[in-house]
Scaffold this motif. Structure first.
Motif, mmCIF file in Angstrom:
data_model
loop_
_atom_site.group_PDB
_atom_site.id
_atom_site.type_symbol
_atom_site.label_atom_id
_atom_site.label_comp_id
_atom_site.label_asym_id
_atom_site.label_seq_id
_atom_site.Cartn_x
_atom_site.Cartn_y
_atom_site.Cartn_z
ATOM 1 N N VAL A 29 1.176 -25.193 -4.546
ATOM 2 C CA VAL A 29 0.676 -23.838 -4.337
ATOM 3 C C VAL A 29 -0.519 -23.927 -3.397
ATOM 4 O O VAL A 29 -1.465 -24.684 -3.664
ATOM 5 N N ASP A 30 -0.465 -23.191 -2.306
ATOM 6 C CA ASP A 30 -1.559 -23.186 -1.343
ATOM 7 C C ASP A 30 -2.532 -22.052 -1.636
ATOM 8 O O ASP A 30 -2.173 -21.051 -2.271
ATOM 9 N N GLU A 31 -3.744 -22.214 -1.167
ATOM 10 C CA GLU A 31 -4.750 -21.168 -1.297
ATOM 11 C C GLU A 31 -4.230 -19.881 -0.660
ATOM 12 O O GLU A 31 -3.717 -19.879 0.444
ATOM 13 N N GLY A 32 -4.319 -18.762 -1.394
ATOM 14 C CA GLY A 32 -3.886 -17.472 -0.865
ATOM 15 C C GLY A 32 -2.435 -17.139 -1.095
ATOM 16 O O GLY A 32 -1.981 -16.051 -0.738
ATOM 17 N N ASP A 33 -1.672 -18.050 -1.710
ATOM 18 C CA ASP A 33 -0.268 -17.763 -2.029
ATOM 19 C C ASP A 33 -0.166 -16.674 -3.101
ATOM 20 O O ASP A 33 -1.074 -16.490 -3.914
ATOM 21 N N TYR A 34 0.957 -15.983 -3.088
ATOM 22 C CA TYR A 34 1.321 -15.043 -4.153
ATOM 23 C C TYR A 34 2.706 -15.479 -4.604
ATOM 24 O O TYR A 34 3.710 -15.193 -3.961
ATOM 25 N N VAL A 35 2.766 -16.221 -5.707
ATOM 26 C CA VAL A 35 4.001 -16.852 -6.167
ATOM 27 C C VAL A 35 4.490 -16.176 -7.438
ATOM 28 O O VAL A 35 3.739 -16.055 -8.410
ATOM 29 N N GLY A 77 10.247 -6.188 -8.273
ATOM 30 C CA GLY A 77 8.813 -6.251 -8.027
ATOM 31 C C GLY A 77 8.410 -7.565 -7.393
ATOM 32 O O GLY A 77 7.571 -7.609 -6.492
ATOM 33 N N ALA A 78 9.034 -8.648 -7.846
ATOM 34 C CA ALA A 78 8.700 -9.973 -7.324
ATOM 35 C C ALA A 78 8.969 -10.070 -5.830
ATOM 36 O O ALA A 78 8.118 -10.534 -5.060
ATOM 37 N N VAL A 79 10.148 -9.636 -5.403
ATOM 38 C CA VAL A 79 10.488 -9.779 -3.981
ATOM 39 C C VAL A 79 9.748 -8.765 -3.111
ATOM 40 O O VAL A 79 9.601 -8.971 -1.905
ATOM 41 N N ASN A 80 9.278 -7.690 -3.704
ATOM 42 C CA ASN A 80 8.512 -6.702 -2.939
ATOM 43 C C ASN A 80 7.040 -7.071 -2.817
ATOM 44 O O ASN A 80 6.361 -6.603 -1.898
ATOM 45 N N GLN A 81 6.530 -7.877 -3.755
ATOM 46 C CA GLN A 81 5.096 -8.155 -3.798
ATOM 47 C C GLN A 81 4.719 -9.564 -3.344
ATOM 48 O O GLN A 81 3.741 -9.746 -2.634
#
Length: 237
Positions: A25-31, A194-198
């Motif tokens: 996981v990189d800094e700034g990721d939204y996983v 929601g996951a694929v939209n966000q």
């Protein structure tokens, strides 16, 4: 790189729940971590948080400790009936920063006030947590999590049992935290739409990791189509 997971294996109730999982996981990721019930999503989260010990494998943090991670767990009925004022619940997120001090500092109170304002709960700060709606309680718990961690926010099914309006509001807040504050987001979710939209990245769990990559690539897979109900059940479902 903020987090690196290597060949992680974990048990739940003495049964294999996470098998040979590796990702970073990189800094700034939204996983978003997605998958059916019982596929190891929450167990994986608890392993990252140190709440469950791995059977084998490694979890490495770079420049951040577990005490600096904000965590919003799934609520139990007992927790929903917690008899404390909103501001007390939010302030409790600063406990890990207090060390041996017997009181909150001015900085602690300022951070709590800023997060209550961000979540739109300043006007209910003196109300009892147990008297709030489900949506209000989630806002309080998110403000508490933000008090605990300013760089990484871990969310376990934060939209469960919330109505569509409140869900949309919380998604908007989480997105702002990611884009405006640069917070790294790790979210377990059953809400595939929601996951694929966000999010910008998806991990699909079925004890093993069946997919890890960008949302764009995930949406091309049968796994995603199956989760979204676009195909009849096949070997992937």
């Amino acid at each position: 790189m903020l987090i690196e997971v290597k060949n992680l294996c974990m048990d739940y109730d003495r049964k294999p729940a996470v098998e040979d999982v590796s990702f970073s996981v990189d800094e700034g990721d939204y996983v978003c971590i997605v998958g059916e019930n019982g596929t190891g999503k929450s167990t994986l989260m608890k392993g990252l948080l140190g709440l469950i010990e791995p059977v084998s494998g490694e979890i490495n943090f770079n420049g951040i400790t577990r005490k600096q991670i904000g965590y919003l767990p799934q609520q139990t009925p007992v927790q929903r009936d917690f008899p404390a004022a909103v501001h007390e619940v939010v302030m409790s997120g600063r406990l890990s920063s207090c060390g041996l001090k017997p009181f909150y500092s001015r900085k602690d109170r300022q951070i709590a006030a800023e997060n209550m304002q961000l979540l739109g709960i300043s006007d209910i700060a003196k109300l009892s947590y147990r008297d709030l709606s489900g949506g209000q309680q989630q806002r309080v718990l998110m403000a508490r999590a933000l008090c605990a961690g300013e760089r990484l926010l871990v969310l376990d099914e934060p939209m469960a049992s919330l109505d569509p309006v409140v869900t949309a509001q919380l998604y908007s807040i989480i997105k702002r935290l990611n884009t405006e504050r640069g917070m790294t987001i790790l979210m377990v979710s059953h809400d595939i739409h929601g996951a694929v939209n966000q999010a910008n990245r998806v991990i699909h769990m079925n004890r093993r990791m069946e997919f890890c990559g960008s949302v764009a690539d995930y949406m091309k897979t049968d796994l995603c189509k199956c989760m979204m109900g676009e195909e009849h059940k096949d070997e992937h479902c």
